[in-house]
Design a protein around this motif. Structure first.
Motif, mmCIF file in Angstrom:
data_model
loop_
_atom_site.group_PDB
_atom_site.id
_atom_site.type_symbol
_atom_site.label_atom_id
_atom_site.label_comp_id
_atom_site.label_asym_id
_atom_site.label_seq_id
_atom_site.Cartn_x
_atom_site.Cartn_y
_atom_site.Cartn_z
ATOM 1 N N LEU A 215 -2.541 2.749 1.893
ATOM 2 C CA LEU A 215 -1.829 3.943 1.457
ATOM 3 C C LEU A 215 -2.621 4.695 0.391
ATOM 4 O O LEU A 215 -2.662 5.938 0.385
ATOM 5 C CB LEU A 215 -0.445 3.574 0.922
ATOM 6 C CG LEU A 215 0.607 3.219 1.970
ATOM 7 C CD1 LEU A 215 1.853 2.628 1.308
ATOM 8 C CD2 LEU A 215 0.987 4.438 2.806
ATOM 9 N N VAL A 216 -3.270 3.960 -0.506
ATOM 10 C CA VAL A 216 -4.117 4.596 -1.524
ATOM 11 C C VAL A 216 -5.287 5.304 -0.842
ATOM 12 O O VAL A 216 -5.619 6.454 -1.169
ATOM 13 C CB VAL A 216 -4.623 3.563 -2.552
ATOM 14 C CG1 VAL A 216 -5.681 4.176 -3.452
ATOM 15 C CG2 VAL A 216 -3.464 3.031 -3.387
ATOM 16 N N ARG A 217 -5.912 4.622 0.126
ATOM 17 C CA ARG A 217 -7.030 5.254 0.831
ATOM 18 C C ARG A 217 -6.565 6.489 1.589
ATOM 19 O O ARG A 217 -7.267 7.515 1.627
ATOM 20 C CB ARG A 217 -7.686 4.266 1.793
ATOM 21 C CG ARG A 217 -8.993 4.803 2.384
ATOM 22 C CD ARG A 217 -9.559 3.911 3.449
ATOM 23 N NE ARG A 217 -8.778 3.967 4.686
ATOM 24 C CZ ARG A 217 -9.167 3.385 5.823
ATOM 25 N NH1 ARG A 217 -10.296 2.698 5.867
ATOM 26 N NH2 ARG A 217 -8.409 3.475 6.904
ATOM 27 N N ARG A 218 -5.396 6.390 2.215
ATOM 28 C CA ARG A 218 -4.883 7.536 2.960
ATOM 29 C C ARG A 218 -4.644 8.737 2.049
ATOM 30 O O ARG A 218 -4.882 9.890 2.428
ATOM 31 C CB ARG A 218 -3.579 7.172 3.675
ATOM 32 C CG ARG A 218 -3.130 8.232 4.673
ATOM 33 C CD ARG A 218 -1.819 7.879 5.336
ATOM 34 N NE ARG A 218 -0.670 8.036 4.444
ATOM 35 C CZ ARG A 218 0.588 7.961 4.836
ATOM 36 N NH1 ARG A 218 0.886 7.692 6.097
ATOM 37 N NH2 ARG A 218 1.573 8.120 3.979
ATOM 38 N N ALA A 219 -4.186 8.472 0.834
ATOM 39 C CA ALA A 219 -3.964 9.556 -0.115
ATOM 40 C C ALA A 219 -5.267 10.270 -0.463
ATOM 41 O O ALA A 219 -5.268 11.464 -0.774
ATOM 42 C CB ALA A 219 -3.306 9.014 -1.383
ATOM 43 N N LYS A 220 -6.375 9.523 -0.373
ATOM 44 C CA LYS A 220 -7.676 10.103 -0.707
ATOM 45 C C LYS A 220 -8.374 10.728 0.497
ATOM 46 O O LYS A 220 -9.069 11.739 0.372
ATOM 47 C CB LYS A 220 -8.584 9.027 -1.318
ATOM 48 C CG LYS A 220 -8.117 8.512 -2.670
ATOM 49 C CD LYS A 220 -9.097 7.491 -3.234
ATOM 50 C CE LYS A 220 -8.676 7.038 -4.625
ATOM 51 N NZ LYS A 220 -9.637 6.066 -5.210
ATOM 52 N N THR A 221 -8.212 10.117 1.672
ATOM 53 C CA THR A 221 -8.971 10.544 2.847
ATOM 54 C C THR A 221 -8.111 11.166 3.939
ATOM 55 O O THR A 221 -8.636 11.833 4.834
ATOM 56 C CB THR A 221 -9.737 9.360 3.456
ATOM 57 O OG1 THR A 221 -8.796 8.418 4.012
ATOM 58 C CG2 THR A 221 -10.596 8.659 2.413
ATOM 59 N N GLY A 222 -6.814 10.900 3.909
ATOM 60 C CA GLY A 222 -5.930 11.417 4.937
ATOM 61 C C GLY A 222 -5.849 10.566 6.185
ATOM 62 O O GLY A 222 -5.084 10.878 7.098
ATOM 63 N N VAL B 238 1.561 -6.897 2.058
ATOM 64 C CA VAL B 238 1.930 -5.805 1.156
ATOM 65 C C VAL B 238 0.699 -5.266 0.441
ATOM 66 O O VAL B 238 0.519 -4.043 0.306
ATOM 67 C CB VAL B 238 2.986 -6.275 0.145
ATOM 68 C CG1 VAL B 238 3.196 -5.236 -0.962
ATOM 69 C CG2 VAL B 238 4.310 -6.536 0.843
ATOM 70 N N GLN B 239 -0.179 -6.158 -0.017
ATOM 71 C CA GLN B 239 -1.401 -5.706 -0.682
ATOM 72 C C GLN B 239 -2.238 -4.832 0.243
ATOM 73 O O GLN B 239 -2.768 -3.791 -0.166
ATOM 74 C CB GLN B 239 -2.223 -6.910 -1.135
ATOM 75 C CG GLN B 239 -1.592 -7.706 -2.257
ATOM 76 C CD GLN B 239 -2.437 -8.901 -2.645
ATOM 77 O OE1 GLN B 239 -3.589 -8.757 -3.051
ATOM 78 N NE2 GLN B 239 -1.888 -10.093 -2.510
ATOM 79 N N GLY B 240 -2.379 -5.256 1.501
ATOM 80 C CA GLY B 240 -3.157 -4.483 2.457
ATOM 81 C C GLY B 240 -2.534 -3.131 2.737
ATOM 82 O O GLY B 240 -3.243 -2.112 2.816
ATOM 83 N N VAL B 241 -1.204 -3.095 2.894
ATOM 84 C CA VAL B 241 -0.511 -1.829 3.145
ATOM 85 C C VAL B 241 -0.706 -0.872 1.971
ATOM 86 O O VAL B 241 -1.031 0.316 2.155
ATOM 87 C CB VAL B 241 0.994 -2.086 3.394
ATOM 88 C CG1 VAL B 241 1.788 -0.779 3.321
ATOM 89 C CG2 VAL B 241 1.200 -2.752 4.741
ATOM 90 N N LEU B 242 -0.524 -1.366 0.758
ATOM 91 C CA LEU B 242 -0.659 -0.505 -0.412
ATOM 92 C C LEU B 242 -2.089 -0.002 -0.564
ATOM 93 O O LEU B 242 -2.316 1.169 -0.928
ATOM 94 C CB LEU B 242 -0.221 -1.259 -1.671
ATOM 95 C CG LEU B 242 1.265 -1.636 -1.736
ATOM 96 C CD1 LEU B 242 1.560 -2.427 -3.004
ATOM 97 C CD2 LEU B 242 2.150 -0.405 -1.666
ATOM 98 N N LEU C 132 7.531 4.388 -4.192
ATOM 99 C CA LEU C 132 7.188 4.662 -2.799
ATOM 100 C C LEU C 132 8.190 5.600 -2.136
ATOM 101 O O LEU C 132 8.245 5.696 -0.913
ATOM 102 C CB LEU C 132 7.099 3.340 -2.008
ATOM 103 C CG LEU C 132 6.067 2.327 -2.508
ATOM 104 C CD1 LEU C 132 6.070 1.088 -1.623
ATOM 105 C CD2 LEU C 132 4.670 2.937 -2.563
ATOM 106 N N GLU C 133 8.969 6.300 -2.943
ATOM 107 C CA GLU C 133 9.954 7.221 -2.390
ATOM 108 C C GLU C 133 9.256 8.281 -1.545
ATOM 109 O O GLU C 133 8.185 8.797 -1.909
ATOM 110 C CB GLU C 133 10.739 7.892 -3.516
ATOM 111 C CG GLU C 133 11.922 8.696 -3.032
ATOM 112 C CD GLU C 133 12.799 9.159 -4.185
ATOM 113 O OE1 GLU C 133 13.997 9.386 -3.953
ATOM 114 O OE2 GLU C 133 12.283 9.279 -5.319
ATOM 115 N N GLY C 134 9.862 8.608 -0.394
ATOM 116 C CA GLY C 134 9.272 9.577 0.515
ATOM 117 C C GLY C 134 8.498 8.943 1.652
ATOM 118 O O GLY C 134 8.139 9.626 2.614
ATOM 119 N N LEU C 135 8.226 7.644 1.558
ATOM 120 C CA LEU C 135 7.523 6.920 2.621
ATOM 121 C C LEU C 135 8.540 6.247 3.542
ATOM 122 O O LEU C 135 9.523 5.675 3.080
ATOM 123 C CB LEU C 135 6.590 5.861 2.044
ATOM 124 C CG LEU C 135 5.404 6.372 1.219
ATOM 125 C CD1 LEU C 135 4.627 5.187 0.654
ATOM 126 C CD2 LEU C 135 4.499 7.252 2.053
#
Length: 386
Positions: A190-197, A183-187, A8-11
């Motif tokens: 984050l995966v969705r954000r990587a795909k949709t912004g 933590v599960q919800g946050v991760l 998660l480096e950079g977050l």
């Protein structure tokens, strides 16, 4: 010593939370390489700094606080002042994740509810912990405290034996369960954000996390005529499991038996009455008799005697270890599960992150921050008002 997993480096994570659930979730993100900035009010800081266990302190503060706030940076901001609120918003605009567990309604009154924050930073992952669920008007004003949540959830009626009163877990199981869910919800976001912004909001509660923890027994309750779990009169370990599942006293300690055919076990131990129980339904209906018969036998010899005998016949069993015995156990030592962090000039021994990535574990000697420890650098980096 730092040998940290950098997934998660950079977050950047802003930890506005107190006590256990929110800070524990932030800690796990820190262990995975995120930069976590703990935001505290000037002066007093997180109340958990003064939540002592057995009056134990390290660097003048609670060991609990240090254990769940290690590996974080610290900044102090007065959210009730106009300047402090502006500084908080400036941080939020540049962050990836924000965690908060204020009492219901407090964060909104401060002007940092999700809708307000979303307008500042649409990409932010906003993570909240409550005691009993968002919008639960019947319970929202009740303190979101671990023992209270355990008591409401029904969990305490699963522990101990039938003649005993409801028994809570001997640790903060509600707080810890909620932190894992968060933590599960946050991760996931984050995966969705990587795909949709786009960012998003995740909410968990102590009560709902404990309800989820009981999904196995609840499913049986809901589909089995809603009959309450009936704890065993002795050796109880799971109200819905058949005999011999449980913990038994020996002449010098305790052993645990897991799922095993009772008639097979009877043959191994030479108990004729159990040998005849080849109908598995009897392992449920005759649990009290089976437990009593086994207990009467096990107490006659030491644990090692029974463990050797049972293991040779591939019966699932184990010793019941206390902490000194666990720490002396060679298998546990091989895990190398503890680490040392620095609290100022003092050393603190604590646990490491339990997750392995590609066979590697995450370690860091960085302790928890003092209140506002990184004010100078963070104020400058994020352009906050002095």
């Amino acid at each position: 010593m730092t040998d940290q997993i950098r997934l998660l480096e950079g977050l950047t994570v802003l930890d506005f939370s107190q006590f256990l659930s929110g800070p524990s979730a932030a800690l796990r993100l820190a262990d995975m390489g995120a930069r976590v900035i703990k935001v505290e009010r000037p002066g007093q800081g997180d109340i958990c700094r003064y939540l002592y266990v057995a009056k134990q302190k390290i660097a003048g503060e609670s060991t609990i606080f240090h254990a769940i706030n290690r590996n974080k940076e610290g900044v102090s901001i007065d959210l009730k002042s106009p300047k402090g609120l502006r500084n908080a918003k400036a941080l939020i605009k540049q962050a990836d994740v924000m965690i908060q567990n204020f009492r219901p309604g407090v964060i909104e009154r401060l002007g940092l509810g999700y809708e307000e924050v979303k307008a500042l930073n649409p990409n932010l992952i906003y993570a909240s912990v409550s005691g009993y669920g968002i919008g639960n008007t019947h319970l929202e004003h009740k303190p979101g405290q671990d023992l209270l949540a355990q008591s409401i959830s029904g969990l305490t009626w699963l522990n101990s034996s039938r003649e005993q009163p409801p028994t809570p877990f001997g640790l903060a199981i509600a707080d810890l369960s909620a932190s894992y869910q968060l933590v599960q919800g946050v991760l996931a976001l984050l995966v969705r954000r990587a795909k949709t912004g786009s960012g998003g909001c995740v909410d968990v509660s102590l009560l709902e996390s404990l309800m989820d923890l009981q999904f196995e027994v609840f499913s049986n309750f809901l589909n089995g005529g809603q009959a309450k779990p009936r704890r065993c009169s002795n050796a109880n370990a799971h109200a819905l499991m058949a005999a011999p599942y449980g913990i038994y006293q020996t002449s010098d300690g305790y052993i645990a038996l897991a799922n095993t055919a009772v008639n097979k076990l009877g043959g191994v131990l030479g108990i004729e009455e159990l040998c005849r129980m080849d109908d598995s339904r009897l392992w449920f209906t005759e649990k009290t008799f089976i437990f009593s018969r086994l207990q009467n036998l096990f107490v006659t010899e030491p644990s090692d005697h029974w463990l050797d005998l049972l293991s040779q016949s591939e019966v699932w069993c184990s010793p019941v270890l206390d902490w000194p015995e666990l720490f002396a156990n060679s298998a546990f030592k091989q895990l190398n599960f503890f680490q040392t962090v620095m609290q100022g000039d003092e050393q603190m021994h604590t646990t490491r992150c339990p997750i392995r990535i590609n066979g590697e574990v995450s370690r860091s000697s960085k302790g928890s921050p003092t209140i506002g420890a990184d004010n100078a650098s963070i104020y400058q980096e994020f352009g906050l008002e002095e």
